[in-house]
Write a protein that holds these residues in place. Structure first.
Motif, mmCIF file in Angstrom:
data_model
loop_
_atom_site.group_PDB
_atom_site.id
_atom_site.type_symbol
_atom_site.label_atom_id
_atom_site.label_comp_id
_atom_site.label_asym_id
_atom_site.label_seq_id
_atom_site.Cartn_x
_atom_site.Cartn_y
_atom_site.Cartn_z
ATOM 1 N N ARG A 8 0.809 -1.225 0.000
ATOM 2 C CA ARG A 8 0.000 0.000 0.000
ATOM 3 C C ARG A 8 0.837 1.268 0.000
ATOM 4 N N GLU A 9 2.126 1.197 -0.318
ATOM 5 C CA GLU A 9 2.941 2.418 -0.324
ATOM 6 C C GLU A 9 3.352 2.776 -1.750
ATOM 7 N N SER A 10 3.570 4.082 -1.988
ATOM 8 C CA SER A 10 4.033 4.515 -3.305
ATOM 9 C C SER A 10 5.495 4.110 -3.469
ATOM 10 N N LEU A 11 5.986 4.152 -4.704
ATOM 11 C CA LEU A 11 7.368 3.743 -4.974
ATOM 12 C C LEU A 11 8.353 4.687 -4.282
ATOM 13 N N GLY A 12 8.074 5.987 -4.312
ATOM 14 C CA GLY A 12 8.960 6.959 -3.664
ATOM 15 C C GLY A 12 8.991 6.777 -2.152
ATOM 16 N N THR A 13 7.836 6.477 -1.581
ATOM 17 C CA THR A 13 7.789 6.222 -0.134
ATOM 18 C C THR A 13 8.591 4.972 0.216
ATOM 19 N N ALA A 14 8.489 3.946 -0.619
ATOM 20 C CA ALA A 14 9.263 2.724 -0.379
ATOM 21 C C ALA A 14 10.760 3.035 -0.405
ATOM 22 N N ALA A 15 11.187 3.892 -1.344
ATOM 23 C CA ALA A 15 12.605 4.247 -1.433
ATOM 24 C C ALA A 15 13.057 5.007 -0.180
ATOM 25 N N SER A 16 12.273 5.986 0.253
ATOM 26 C CA SER A 16 12.618 6.751 1.462
ATOM 27 C C SER A 16 12.658 5.858 2.692
ATOM 28 N N ARG A 17 11.650 5.003 2.827
ATOM 29 C CA ARG A 17 11.532 4.155 4.012
ATOM 30 C C ARG A 17 12.689 3.160 4.102
ATOM 31 N N THR A 18 12.986 2.466 2.973
ATOM 32 C CA THR A 18 14.044 1.460 3.025
ATOM 33 C C THR A 18 15.409 2.113 3.223
ATOM 34 N N LEU A 19 15.572 3.302 2.691
ATOM 35 C CA LEU A 19 16.830 4.019 2.850
ATOM 36 C C LEU A 19 17.039 4.407 4.317
#
Lengths: 240, 240
Positions: free
Chosen positions: A65-76
């Motif tokens: 349920r997360e956007s691709l940009g949010t996934a990048a920020s979160r995993t980083l």
């Protein structure tokens, strides 16, 4: 819905729907002797198969349920603690054989962080910064070396002078600092007079009324980024 | 492995692994009165849910064993018959709510085709070219309007003069033809003398010894693209 990977053989895994992940290439600079600088990037050691024990770009799977940009920020943030002020989508890598197990499509993101942010990172045996010529980069997981090379190509070709300056050096910088960044990026020395002339012609930076603090007889002037139209799809992580 | 979509409810579908598709934005020009030109793009009418009956970008699902670029070329050829000489990956769109059914991540590609290729397309009730101001573009499937707007932004901002020229006009073109393309792209008239001066300053095109064929008293000179470093990840469909 989870897919029981353990019960599938290699041929079956390859016909499964692709798994989707994000990976982020972050460049920062570290000063070296003689007023020069080097480009460094953070890597994370993999703790799971495939490629367990090898160094890789920070990243991870995209949540349902997360956007691709949010996934990048979160995993980083969860792997390195880094929270760059912006992330730009770089390219999506999806060759059928880029992962030895289930097909894996990775959306690569790209970020620049300031010298201060590089210095503030906590490193340990599983998270560390590496110079671009470190032998570790010759043996990365997946196609992450190719992703880094592409990010470097984009950095060298596509970003404006002023943007690079304020993202790698902060809001205020001297022309000597900016030249050191360009020398690090291009891997060669630049003539100071030519650099200054070309830079001013681009109008991407403007002089401020401030000078570098310190005890110098003639302190150098500070410049700032002139601002510019941003990519409308750039992820502004300050406003998410 | 296929997922029995019919038996899943909306909440279940949203937690399934994302489906992966490609979509391609192709711009071409059509001449209009007074030596001017307009940007057009091909659309395909959807025959399946979701959004059945609405117009959409050409595209389709990524096959389990094909690369993303191959999927873009294949779906483009099968829906429109177009085989552009190159495709560039544009951006990956993956907002969780961009499709009303299963989560759908779309890797968008971008191409330019020559005026001759536009003219050779066979149109029917399910495949047609539209001008950018056509009302059909106000009601496209999914977020395809946003994808088109982003492609247009990239076209206006990132592509070199010479590249646009040889991709939209062919190998040889006059300065007047090139200016008409820029006017179509930017949506405004350009001063011929300023355009000529700025263009020559970029050095992205060079004069040939040839002139436009025809009965004119002073036939205009033909120019060609000067060549340049390409994006290393550009899909060269001539060599796949």
């Amino acid at each position: 819905m989870s897919i029981p990977l353990g019960s599938a053989n290699v041929a079956e895994r390859r016909n499964m729907p692709p798994a989707l992940a994000v990976s982020t290439v972050i460049f920062g600079i570290r000063p070296i002797d003689g007023g020069r600088a080097q480009l460094w990037l953070p890597l994370v050691r993999r703790v799971r198969q495939p490629h367990a024990g090898q160094w890789a770009l920070p990243g991870g799977p995209v949540g349902p349920r997360e956007s691709l940009g949010t996934a990048a920020s979160r995993t980083l943030a969860s792997t390195t603690g880094l929270r760059p002020s912006y992330l730009e989508q770089l390219y999506t890598f999806g060759d059928p054989d880029r992962s030895p197990s289930q097909r894996l499509v990775t959306i690569a993101y790209f970020a620049l962080v300031t010298e201060a942010q590089v210095g503030a990172t906590v490193e340990d045996e599983n998270v560390a910064w590496f110079a671009l010529d470190d032998p570790v980069l010759e043996n990365l997981a997946f196609d992450h070396r190719q992703i880094i090379d592409y990010a470097l190509w984009r950095l060298r070709n596509k970003v404006e002078y002023g943007q690079i300056a304020h993202r790698l050096l902060g809001e205020r910088f001297t022309l000597a600092q900016l030249r050191a960044v360009y020398e690090a990026m291009l891997g060669k020395e630049l003539d100071p007079a030519n650099f200054r002339r070309q830079l001013k012609a681009t109008q991407s930076i403007v002089a401020t009324d401030e000078y570098l603090a310190g005890g110098q007889h003639r302190p150098p002037r500070l410049y700032r980024y002139a601002g510019s139209g941003h990519d409308p799809l750039e992820v502004d992580t300050n406003h998410e």
